[in-house]
Motif scaffolding. Structure first.
Motif, PDB file in Angstrom:
ATOM      1  N   ASN A 113     114.810 125.537  98.380  1.00 62.78           N
ATOM      2  CA  ASN A 113     115.359 124.873  97.208  1.00 62.78           C
ATOM      3  C   ASN A 113     116.433 123.886  97.662  1.00 62.78           C
ATOM      4  O   ASN A 113     117.603 124.038  97.348  1.00 62.78           O
ATOM      5  CB  ASN A 113     115.921 125.916  96.241  1.00 62.78           C
ATOM      6  CG  ASN A 113     116.113 125.369  94.846  1.00 62.78           C
ATOM      7  OD1 ASN A 113     115.654 124.281  94.527  1.00 62.78           O
ATOM      8  ND2 ASN A 113     116.790 126.120  94.013  1.00 62.78           N
ATOM      9  N   HIS A 164     106.004 127.859  95.507  1.00 66.57           N
ATOM     10  CA  HIS A 164     106.917 128.122  94.400  1.00 66.57           C
ATOM     11  C   HIS A 164     108.034 127.078  94.283  1.00 66.57           C
ATOM     12  O   HIS A 164     107.794 125.988  93.809  1.00 66.57           O
ATOM     13  CB  HIS A 164     107.470 129.539  94.512  1.00 66.57           C
ATOM     14  CG  HIS A 164     108.248 129.990  93.309  1.00 66.57           C
ATOM     15  ND1 HIS A 164     107.696 130.068  92.058  1.00 66.57           N
ATOM     16  CD2 HIS A 164     109.534 130.368  93.177  1.00 66.57           C
ATOM     17  CE1 HIS A 164     108.603 130.472  91.190  1.00 66.57           C
ATOM     18  NE2 HIS A 164     109.737 130.665  91.852  1.00 66.57           N
ATOM     19  N   SER A 165     109.236 127.390  94.719  1.00 65.02           N
ATOM     20  CA  SER A 165     110.383 126.511  94.511  1.00 65.02           C
ATOM     21  C   SER A 165     110.310 125.217  95.316  1.00 65.02           C
ATOM     22  O   SER A 165     111.102 124.306  95.092  1.00 65.02           O
ATOM     23  CB  SER A 165     111.685 127.245  94.850  1.00 65.02           C
ATOM     24  OG  SER A 165     111.665 127.712  96.188  1.00 65.02           O
ATOM     25  N   SER A 180     108.459 122.916  94.864  1.00 61.13           N
ATOM     26  CA  SER A 180     108.212 121.800  93.949  1.00 61.13           C
ATOM     27  C   SER A 180     109.510 121.254  93.356  1.00 61.13           C
ATOM     28  O   SER A 180     109.495 120.257  92.643  1.00 61.13           O
ATOM     29  CB  SER A 180     107.260 122.225  92.822  1.00 61.13           C
ATOM     30  OG  SER A 180     107.871 123.207  92.007  1.00 61.13           O
ATOM     31  N   TRP A 181     110.624 121.880  93.654  1.00 55.45           N
ATOM     32  CA  TRP A 181     111.932 121.373  93.223  1.00 55.45           C
ATOM     33  C   TRP A 181     112.670 120.726  94.395  1.00 55.45           C
ATOM     34  O   TRP A 181     113.697 120.087  94.223  1.00 55.45           O
ATOM     35  CB  TRP A 181     112.776 122.512  92.634  1.00 55.45           C
ATOM     36  CG  TRP A 181     114.100 122.083  92.100  1.00 55.45           C
ATOM     37  CD1 TRP A 181     115.335 122.397  92.616  1.00 55.45           C
ATOM     38  CD2 TRP A 181     114.361 121.280  90.949  1.00 55.45           C
ATOM     39  NE1 TRP A 181     116.334 121.846  91.862  1.00 55.45           N
ATOM     40  CE2 TRP A 181     115.751 121.147  90.820  1.00 55.45           C
ATOM     41  CE3 TRP A 181     113.548 120.642  90.021  1.00 55.45           C
ATOM     42  CZ2 TRP A 181     116.350 120.409  89.808  1.00 55.45           C
ATOM     43  CZ3 TRP A 181     114.143 119.923  89.009  1.00 55.45           C
ATOM     44  CH2 TRP A 181     115.517 119.813  88.911  1.00 55.45           C
ATOM     45  N   PHE A 237     108.751 120.606  89.663  1.00 57.49           N
ATOM     46  CA  PHE A 237     109.113 121.685  88.758  1.00 57.49           C
ATOM     47  C   PHE A 237     109.891 121.118  87.574  1.00 57.49           C
ATOM     48  O   PHE A 237     110.769 120.285  87.731  1.00 57.49           O
ATOM     49  CB  PHE A 237     109.968 122.703  89.507  1.00 57.49           C
ATOM     50  CG  PHE A 237     110.531 123.779  88.636  1.00 57.49           C
ATOM     51  CD1 PHE A 237     109.754 124.857  88.277  1.00 57.49           C
ATOM     52  CD2 PHE A 237     111.836 123.702  88.180  1.00 57.49           C
ATOM     53  CE1 PHE A 237     110.265 125.862  87.467  1.00 57.49           C
ATOM     54  CE2 PHE A 237     112.349 124.695  87.379  1.00 57.49           C
ATOM     55  CZ  PHE A 237     111.575 125.774  87.015  1.00 57.49           C
ATOM     56  N   LYS A 238     109.567 121.595  86.392  1.00 61.93           N
ATOM     57  CA  LYS A 238     110.285 121.162  85.194  1.00 61.93           C
ATOM     58  C   LYS A 238     111.177 122.281  84.681  1.00 61.93           C
ATOM     59  O   LYS A 238     112.369 122.128  84.576  1.00 61.93           O
ATOM     60  CB  LYS A 238     109.303 120.729  84.116  1.00 61.93           C
ATOM     61  CG  LYS A 238     109.973 120.258  82.849  1.00 61.93           C
ATOM     62  CD  LYS A 238     108.959 119.831  81.814  1.00 61.93           C
ATOM     63  CE  LYS A 238     109.671 119.455  80.524  1.00 61.93           C
ATOM     64  NZ  LYS A 238     108.758 119.212  79.444  1.00 61.93           N
ATOM     65  N   SER A 239     110.577 123.412  84.346  1.00 70.00           N
ATOM     66  CA  SER A 239     111.370 124.530  83.842  1.00 70.00           C
ATOM     67  C   SER A 239     110.486 125.764  83.709  1.00 70.00           C
ATOM     68  O   SER A 239     109.266 125.676  83.801  1.00 70.00           O
ATOM     69  CB  SER A 239     111.969 124.205  82.469  1.00 70.00           C
ATOM     70  OG  SER A 239     110.947 124.084  81.500  1.00 70.00           O
ATOM     71  N   HIS A 240     111.114 126.867  83.480  1.00 70.01           N
ATOM     72  CA  HIS A 240     110.387 128.068  83.105  1.00 70.01           C
ATOM     73  C   HIS A 240     111.302 128.899  82.230  1.00 70.01           C
ATOM     74  O   HIS A 240     112.523 128.773  82.274  1.00 70.01           O
ATOM     75  CB  HIS A 240     109.855 128.859  84.300  1.00 70.01           C
ATOM     76  CG  HIS A 240     110.888 129.319  85.276  1.00 70.01           C
ATOM     77  ND1 HIS A 240     111.810 130.290  84.998  1.00 70.01           N
ATOM     78  CD2 HIS A 240     111.129 128.931  86.544  1.00 70.01           C
ATOM     79  CE1 HIS A 240     112.571 130.488  86.055  1.00 70.01           C
ATOM     80  NE2 HIS A 240     112.188 129.666  87.007  1.00 70.01           N
ATOM     81  N   GLY A 241     110.700 129.717  81.464  1.00 63.90           N
ATOM     82  CA  GLY A 241     111.467 130.574  80.581  1.00 63.90           C
ATOM     83  C   GLY A 241     111.558 131.975  81.132  1.00 63.90           C
ATOM     84  O   GLY A 241     111.257 132.227  82.292  1.00 63.90           O
ATOM     85  N   ASP A 242     111.956 132.850  80.282  1.00 60.12           N
ATOM     86  CA  ASP A 242     111.981 134.247  80.660  1.00 60.12           C
ATOM     87  C   ASP A 242     111.248 135.021  79.573  1.00 60.12           C
ATOM     88  O   ASP A 242     110.839 134.462  78.568  1.00 60.12           O
ATOM     89  CB  ASP A 242     113.407 134.762  80.850  1.00 60.12           C
ATOM     90  CG  ASP A 242     114.263 134.562  79.603  1.00 60.12           C
ATOM     91  OD1 ASP A 242     113.746 134.158  78.553  1.00 60.12           O
ATOM     92  OD2 ASP A 242     115.468 134.835  79.666  1.00 60.12           O
TER      93      ASP A 242
END
Length: 78
Positions: free
Chosen positions: A13, A39-40, A42-43, A59-64
């Motif tokens: 990251n 995974h990360s 992409s950020w 990466f844009k976002s993800h929720g929980d």
């Protein structure tokens, strides 16, 4: 040293990449070696249009959320 390996997996990251690092990575990939972003990754390296395009997006976002695990074998040691 990087050319001793057939592929480079990135699971990090880091926000930016220097021009010389980007050039080395670009040469490596364009020589036929594998870039394996996980995974990360992409950020990573948001200052590199080449990297973002090569990874295929950013990466844009993800929720929980909540989930319930179903125990299928209560006798299993784990």
């Amino acid at each position: 040293v990087l050319y001793n390996y057939d592929g480079l997996m990135i699971y990090a990251n880091h926000d930016s990449i220097s021009a010389s690092q980007e050039a080395a990575l670009k040469d490596y990939v364009q020589s036929g070696k594998a870039l394996i972003p996980v995974h990360s990754a992409s950020w990573c390296f948001r200052n590199s249009d080449w990297y973002v395009k090569t990874v295929g997006g950013q990466f844009k976002s993800h929720g929980d959320g909540k989930f319930t695990a179903k125990i299928v074998d209560a006798a299993h040691p784990i």
